[in-house]
Write a protein that holds these residues in place. Structure first.
Motif, mmCIF file in Angstrom:
data_model
loop_
_atom_site.group_PDB
_atom_site.id
_atom_site.type_symbol
_atom_site.label_atom_id
_atom_site.label_comp_id
_atom_site.label_asym_id
_atom_site.label_seq_id
_atom_site.Cartn_x
_atom_site.Cartn_y
_atom_site.Cartn_z
ATOM 1 N N THR A 98 -37.194 -15.945 -44.495
ATOM 2 C CA THR A 98 -38.597 -15.979 -44.912
ATOM 3 C C THR A 98 -38.902 -17.268 -45.650
ATOM 4 O O THR A 98 -39.916 -17.927 -45.386
ATOM 5 N N VAL A 99 -38.013 -17.646 -46.566
ATOM 6 C CA VAL A 99 -38.190 -18.903 -47.305
ATOM 7 C C VAL A 99 -38.130 -20.073 -46.342
ATOM 8 O O VAL A 99 -38.958 -20.988 -46.392
ATOM 9 N N SER A 100 -37.140 -20.033 -45.452
ATOM 10 C CA SER A 100 -36.988 -21.113 -44.483
ATOM 11 C C SER A 100 -38.212 -21.204 -43.580
ATOM 12 O O SER A 100 -38.699 -22.301 -43.288
ATOM 13 N N THR A 101 -38.706 -20.056 -43.162
ATOM 14 C CA THR A 101 -39.888 -20.031 -42.299
ATOM 15 C C THR A 101 -41.106 -20.592 -43.033
ATOM 16 O O THR A 101 -41.878 -21.366 -42.470
ATOM 17 N N THR A 102 -41.234 -20.188 -44.287
ATOM 18 C CA THR A 102 -42.348 -20.709 -45.092
ATOM 19 C C THR A 102 -42.240 -22.226 -45.227
ATOM 20 O O THR A 102 -43.243 -22.947 -45.078
ATOM 21 N N ASN A 103 -41.008 -22.696 -45.503
ATOM 22 C CA ASN A 103 -40.797 -24.150 -45.612
ATOM 23 C C ASN A 103 -41.108 -24.848 -44.292
ATOM 24 O O ASN A 103 -41.742 -25.907 -44.269
ATOM 25 N N LYS A 104 -40.652 -24.253 -43.193
ATOM 26 C CA LYS A 104 -40.886 -24.871 -41.888
ATOM 27 C C LYS A 104 -42.363 -24.870 -41.536
ATOM 28 O O LYS A 104 -42.859 -25.820 -40.934
#
Length: 156
Positions: A98-104
């Motif tokens: 989720t964090v990675s997706t938000t960052n991406k």
């Protein structure tokens, strides 16, 4: 003479067996003699020993079943613990994704904005008459940068 007296007494007592209970707790002396001579006592002992063996067998089966249930319970608890660990790891991975997706998504939006800005600059340059070689070079650089940015955006 004693033997005769004993035999006669025994015969009288055996004769009395017909009206006496064979239960040793209720028959008294006559019932006791009757129970001994007819084999009723031995029969009661055999019945009780058979019942004892049956109860002991049932107890053994119950103890074995209890041990099996303990083993199954322990195994179920281990499996539950393993599943809880897996769920916890999955929740951690979901949070990370989720964090990675938000960052991406943020990176993608930023890159997309850069590409749009470059496209706007390229459109502006195309609307002007070519003045020099710098114009053509800058135009080629912008087109390459736009293509690279779209490649990066599409891989996110």
């Amino acid at each position: 003479m004693r033997i005769v007296t004993i035999l006669i007494s025994g015969a009288l007592l055996v004769g009395c067996c017909t009206n006496v209970t064979q239960d040793p707790s209720q028959g008294g002396l006559a019932g006791g003699v009757c129970g001994l001579t007819t084999g009723a006592y031995d029969q009661r002992i055999d019945e009780r020993e058979a019942r004892l063996a049956q109860v002991q067998g049932e107890r053994y089966v119950a103890v074995q079943r209890q041990e099996d249930l303990k083993v199954n319970d322990a195994q179920s608890r281990r499996e539950l613990s393993n599943m809880k660990s897996q769920v916890s790891r999955l929740q951690g991975q979901i949070s990370s994704v989720t964090v990675s997706t938000t960052n991406k998504k943020g990176q993608k939006a930023e890159l997309s904005q850069r590409a749009n800005n470059l496209q706007a600059e390229l459109n502006r340059l195309q609307g002007q008459p070519p003045v020099s070689q710098d114009y053509e070079r800058r135009k080629a650089e912008l087109e390459d940068e736009i293509a690279n940015l779209w490649t990066i955006v599409n891989t996110l």
